[in-house]
Write a protein that holds these residues in place. Structure first.
Motif, PDB file in Angstrom:
ATOM      1  N   UNK B  90       0.860  -1.186   0.000  1.00  0.00           N
ATOM      2  CA  UNK B  90       0.000   0.000   0.000  1.00  0.00           C
ATOM      3  C   UNK B  90       0.894   1.233   0.000  1.00  0.00           C
ATOM      4  N   UNK B  93       0.726   4.088   2.691  1.00  0.00           N
ATOM      5  CA  UNK B  93       0.825   3.748   4.112  1.00  0.00           C
ATOM      6  C   UNK B  93       2.294   3.574   4.478  1.00  0.00           C
ATOM      7  N   UNK B  97       2.219   0.573   9.003  1.00  0.00           N
ATOM      8  CA  UNK B  97       0.802   0.440   8.639  1.00  0.00           C
ATOM      9  C   UNK B  97       0.590  -0.714   7.668  1.00  0.00           C
ATOM     10  N   UNK B 100       0.691  -3.811   9.679  1.00  0.00           N
ATOM     11  CA  UNK B 100      -0.568  -3.954  10.411  1.00  0.00           C
ATOM     12  C   UNK B 100      -1.687  -4.464   9.503  1.00  0.00           C
ATOM     13  N   UNK B 101      -1.678  -4.014   8.236  1.00  0.00           N
ATOM     14  CA  UNK B 101      -2.687  -4.522   7.284  1.00  0.00           C
ATOM     15  C   UNK B 101      -2.564  -6.034   7.147  1.00  0.00           C
ATOM     16  N   UNK B 104      -4.676  -7.715   9.517  1.00  0.00           N
ATOM     17  CA  UNK B 104      -6.035  -7.154   9.538  1.00  0.00           C
ATOM     18  C   UNK B 104      -7.096  -8.147  10.002  1.00  0.00           C
ATOM     19  N   UNK B 105      -6.991  -9.395   9.542  1.00  0.00           N
ATOM     20  CA  UNK B 105      -8.087 -10.341   9.798  1.00  0.00           C
ATOM     21  C   UNK B 105      -7.904 -11.117  11.106  1.00  0.00           C
ATOM     22  N   UNK B 150       4.615  -8.485   5.326  1.00  0.00           N
ATOM     23  CA  UNK B 150       3.184  -8.247   5.482  1.00  0.00           C
ATOM     24  C   UNK B 150       2.413  -9.561   5.399  1.00  0.00           C
TER      25      UNK B 150
END
Ligand SMILES: Nc1ncnc2c1ncn2[C@@H]1O[C@H](COP(=O)(O)OP(=O)(O)O)[C@@H](O)[C@H]1O
Ligand SMILES: [Mg+2]
Lengths: 329, 239
Positions: B90, B93, B97, B100-101, B104-105, B150
């Motif tokens: 991303x 970001x 961040x 952190x994505x 996310x789930x 990520x």
């Protein structure tokens, strides 16, 4: 020119008030655009329904300007809540009826745009014909008579007495001016923090930046789309109440011009950019006021759209450019 | 135990068949590689495993469960994550961040955040130095590390890596492959797609060769490295 100079403070304050309303409505366009790269043409009707909700609440309570500050605040908060709930609900309805299936089928953008235009006309006409609709639905008795009498209820009953707070030059800034500008700023900051800090907000940014990559993170795109419509709708509801506090009256077809202006504000600021929406709103509100002071108020809309053309010629991506996702602190 | 089973998978883009009757399996704890020329259907296969492409025929089973029609966002909590072709970080970001994505789930993402970040930063110390940097402004190699880090943040059972060495300098490629080895040693199963066939075969327990949408050869990594026809077609002759 002398008119502009003599009334500069007043034109500035009222321009900011108008701009605050444009900015809040513009958020709905910019959020949905950021996530779907689509213009939600029906967003103007989200605002319009919210404005009627606010009118009906104040008329039903019937507290006039002499009812005291505590009552006034209570009624205004209630009207705000009603407008936000109704606008949010209408925004979700639009997503459900005009968008969801087309998004799932990955329909061309033009098709989706036309579907939204259809939803916009349908919603405006439903509000315009609401008395006949009530009749057709067989709500003949109490409800129908209420709706009938409510047909002409487009005038907001402001429970708050407008009074001056302080002077800048010859213009007296009123409590309503201050409430509108401050509320819009507070809503903007709240939204900004929501998008930056919350789980759903991060999901919105991720989908806006790369929706396929977002899916790989476990982001449910359909849920994010709904959240986006809802948040944009709630903001439009707040804008509806603020608008009524200043202008006092709404109509079933009032959404159109306001929607086009708010959309203009969104494009001015950089569509997809949350902070740009408010900036675009303020710039547009001020430009309209200064422009109509210079060349006559019948040129107001011409000034607004000429400004759009000129800015886009020099900065095609708007004042702040950047998309929703990319915009950072 | 077999973690992933792909059975007769067919995926189309309109009327074009991108992959046809693709069948393979990934054992738990293994590194499996899918190699093949540009356009062979490697990326399509991985996207389909992540739920981004519709299946025309065939089935995908994960831990014995049929997930052929499961939406993409539900596959991540199940344990499948992906570092996609072209990194797809991303850009607006920060590094943090983005990481952190990746989580996310996860319902317990707040609790496990520091441990998960620690793990990623140990594998990719460079990311820790750059934690506040805007991801879109990083170099290609750093973005690749971020994409892999990520993907690890969801604590996957199976990680899909699509051409992690693409466009990187030889020294960086070595580094990426050694990190892939580390990830395997930490117990994560890996499905690796590469055009850099030699490196991929060396590290793989099992390898499949994809040609215009179909699997044409399979074997252990060592078998295929030693095979003359494979060397001629994919490894540029003598290596
Ligand atoms: N979005 C798409 N639309 C149409 N055809 C595609 C698309 N993506 C890939 N293809 C086609 O599918 C085939 C397989 O592509 P891909 O899976 O990207 O191969 P690889 O990753 O092995 O290079 C190619 O023929 C490619 O042209
Ligand atoms: Mg590929």
């Amino acid at each position: 020119m002398t008119f502009l100079l003599n009334n500069f403070v007043e034109l500035t304050v009222t321009g900011l008030v108008l701009g605050a309303v444009y900015g809040l409505v513009a958020l709905g366009y910019t959020l949905v655009y950021g996530v779907l790269q689509l213009i939600n043409f029906a967003h103007s009707e989200v605002w319009m329904f919210g404005s009627f909700a606010a009118v009906w609440v104040t008329v039903a309570i019937g507290a006039g300007p002499d009812s005291g500050i505590a009552v006034a605040i209570g009624v205004l908060l209630l009207a705000l809540l009603a407008a936000m709930v109704v606008s949010g609900a209408v925004a979700l309805l639009i997503e459900r009826v005009a968008y969801r299936r087309l998004i799932r089928l990955d329909a061309p953008k033009l098709v989706t745009l036309i579907s939204a235009i259809g939803a916009s006309f349908a919603l405006a006409e439903i509000m315009g014909l609401r008395d006949r609709l009530a009749e057709a639905l067989g709500l003949r008795d109490e409800l129908n008579s209420y709706v009938r009498s409510a047909r002409d209820n487009t005038r907001f009953l402001n429970p708050l007495e407008t009074h001056g707070v302080f002077n800048i030059g010859r213009y007296t800034v009123s409590n309503v001016d201050i409430i509108i500008i401050v509320s819009a700023l507070v809503m903007m900051v709240a939204l900004d923090q929501f998008i930056r800090r919350t789980h759903t907000g991060r999901g919105i940014r991720a989908v806006a930046q790369d929706s396929e990559a977002a899916a790989l993170m476990g982001v449910n795109r359909n849920r994010i789309i709904r959240a986006t419509f809802l948040v944009g709708g709630v903001m439009a509801g707040a804008a509806a109440l603020l608008y009524l506090m200043r202008f006092g009256v709404t109509r079933w077809n009032a959404g159109f011009l306001l929607g086009v202006k708010a959309f203009t504000a969104a494009v001015l600021g950089g569509i997809g950019n949350v902070r740009g929406a408010l900036l675009g709103g303020f710039v547009l509100g001020l430009a309209e006021n200064y422009g109509s002071a210079l060349v006559g108020s019948e040129w107001r809309d011409v000034v607004a759209f000429l400004l759009l053309v000129v800015i886009l010629l020099f900065r095609p991506s708007g004042l702040l450019g950047e998309s929703l996702g990319r915009a950072r602190a | 135990m077999t973690l992933l089973e792909v059975d007769g998978l067919c995926v189309n883009y309109g009327r074009i068949e991108a992959i046809r009757d693709v069948t393979f399996a990934v054992e738990e704890g293994a590194v499996v590689t899918l190699i093949g020329a540009n356009g062979a259907g490697k990326t399509t296969t991985l996207k389909t495993l992540s739920g981004l492409r519709k299946v025309r025929a065939g089935a995908v089973r994960f831990q014995g469960k049929d997930i052929t029609a499961m939406p993409a966002h539900l596959r991540v909590p199940l344990g499948i994550s992906q570092s996609p072709e072209g990194r797809r970080i991303f850009p607006g970001m920060s590094v943090l961040e983005n990481l952190d994505m990746g989580a996310f789930s996860r319902a317990d993402r707040v609790k496990t955040r520091s441990a998960d970040l620690e793990r990623v930063f140990t594998l990719f110390p460079r990311l820790e130095e750059r934690r506040e940097q805007l991801a879109g402004t990083m170099s290609g190699g750093e973005q690749q590390m971020l994409a892999m880090g990520r993907a690890l943040m969801s604590r996957p059972k199976l990680i899909l890596l699509d051409e992690p060495s693409m466009g990187l300098a030889p020294k960086l490629i070595q580094q990426i492959f050694s990190i892939i080895n580390d990830i395997r040693e930490q117990g994560t199963t890996i499905l690796l797609v590469e055009q850099n066939a030699m490196q991929a075969l060396r590290i793989a327990d099992r390898a499949y060769i994809l040609e215009t949408g179909e699997i044409v050869r399979e074997g252990t990594g060592d078998d295929l490295v030693a095979d003359d026809s494979v060397r001629a077609a994919y490894l540029g002759g003598d290596v």
